[in-house]
Design a protein around this motif. Structure first.
Motif, PDB file in Angstrom:
ATOM      1  N   PHE A 116     -32.101  27.679  38.173  1.00  0.00           N
ATOM      2  CA  PHE A 116     -31.184  28.634  38.890  1.00  0.00           C
ATOM      3  C   PHE A 116     -29.844  27.884  39.076  1.00  0.00           C
ATOM      4  O   PHE A 116     -29.708  27.518  37.574  1.00  0.00           O
ATOM      5  N   ILE A 138     -31.297  33.606  46.911  1.00  0.00           N
ATOM      6  CA  ILE A 138     -31.046  32.202  46.345  1.00  0.00           C
ATOM      7  C   ILE A 138     -29.893  31.671  47.278  1.00  0.00           C
ATOM      8  O   ILE A 138     -29.618  30.264  46.964  1.00  0.00           O
ATOM      9  N   ASN A 173     -41.035  30.183  41.810  1.00  0.00           N
ATOM     10  CA  ASN A 173     -40.121  31.360  41.891  1.00  0.00           C
ATOM     11  C   ASN A 173     -39.618  32.077  40.415  1.00  0.00           C
ATOM     12  O   ASN A 173     -39.358  33.470  40.913  1.00  0.00           O
TER      13      ASN A 173
END
Lengths: 143, 110
Positions: free
Chosen positions: A106, A52, B54
Motif C-alpha cells: 500500500f 484502506i 490483502n
C-alpha cells in the motif's frame, strides 16, 4: 426499484488483515441486485481504496452505501486527523503512509486518485483534527 | 483459455483453484496493490511477489482470473485457505516475475 437501499458498515481500524471486507461484501450485494459488472467494479474498487485509507490513516470509520434508482452513493466517514492539503493528497504518487504499510503493497499514492477516477463525482470534506468524509457518486447506466 | 488449462500447461503449482472454469484474458504484473486495482482488467492473470492477505481482496475486487505468485515465494497456509473460501485461484511459479509473465503471454499467443 423505488426506494433507496442502504448498507452500513463499521470499518475496523485495528485489523489491517480484514481491511477490504466491506468492499468485498458490497461487491457481492451489488451482484445480487443485478448491477452491471463495470458499475460493480468501479464501486467496489473505489470503496476498497477508501476503506484502506481509513484503516491506514484514521483508525477506521463508517461506510454507507446508498443504492438509488440510477446511481450509487458511497459515503466514507472517519474521525481521523483530516487531510491538510487535499490538492496534494489527490496527486498520483503522493502518500504519507509509513514504511510498514508500504511493505504490504500500500501507500503507492494511488488511493484518492483511483477513487476519483472510478467515481463520477467525488467530494471530500475534511476538518483537521476532527475527521474526513468522502462522498462518491457512481452513475448507473448499464442496468 | 480456461485458467485451469493455463495453469496445467505452464506447470504452475496450484495452491487453490476454486474457480477452474474462469477465462484467462491478458495479464498484469505488479506489487503495489492500488496500481493493480487501478490498472488490472477483469480476467487478467495477475503476477506478483506479494503474498499478504490483502492480495486476496485486491484479486477479488479487480476480478482477476488468477493470482500467480512468482519466484516460488512463501505463502501462508491461512491465505491459501482464504483463497479457496473466496473463490480465488492462487498459483505459484518458481520463475521470476519477468519469465512468468513471458510464459503466460506466450501461452495466450500475445
Amino acid at each position: 426499484m423505488n426506494e433507496v437501499i442502504n448498507f452500513h458498515f463499521a470499518i475496523d481500524g485495528n485489523d489491517f488483515t480484514s481491511a477490504g471486507k466491506a468492499s468485498v461484501q458490497v461487491k457481492k450485494l451489488l451482484r445480487q441486485l443485478d448491477f452491471d459488472s463495470d458499475t460493480i467494479r468501479r464501486v467496489s474498487v473505489a470503496m476498497y481504496e477508501g476503506e484502506i485509507n481509513m484503516v491506514i490513516h484514521a483508525d477506521g470509520g463508517e461506510a454507507d452505501v446508498n443504492v438509488h434508482d440510477n446511481y450509487i452513493e458511497v459515503i466514507l466517514a472517519d474521525r481521523g486527523p483530516g487531510i491538510p492539503d487535499i490538492e496534494l493528497a489527490m496527486q498520483e504518487g503522493f502518500s504519507t503512509a509509513k514504511d510498514n504499510i508500504r511493505s504490504l503493497g500500500f501507500g503507492a499514492g494511488m488511493g484518492l486518485p483511483n477513487m476519483k477516477r472510478y467515481s463520477d463525482d467525488m467530494n471530500i470534506s475534511t476538518v483537521i483534527g476532527q475527521g474526513t468524509t468522502v462522498t462518491m457518486r457512481f452513475n448507473v447506466t448499464g442496468m | 483459455m480456461k485458467i485451469k488449462e493455463l495453469a496445467e500447461r505452464l506447470g504452475f503449482e496450484v495452491l487453490a483453484m476454486p474457480s477452474p472454469e474462469l477465462e484467462a484474458e491478458g495479464g498484469y504484473a505488479g506489487d503495489l496493490l492500488s496500481w493493480v486495482m487501478g490498472r488490472a482488467e477483469e480476467g487478467n492473470v495477475w503476477v506478483t511477489i506479494m503474498t499478504n492477505i490483502n492480495v486476496l481482496a485486491v484479486a477479488s475486487l479487480a476480478g482477476v482470473s488468477a493470482v500467480v505468485v512468482a519466484e516460488g515465494a512463501e505463502i501462508d497456509g491461512e491465505i491459501v485457505e482464504k483463497a479457496k473460501e473466496q473463490g480465488i485461484n492462487l498459483f505459484r511459479s518458481r520463475e521470476p516475475v519477468f519469465e512468468t509473465v513471458l510464459a503466460v503471454g506466450r501461452e495466450m499467443g500475445l
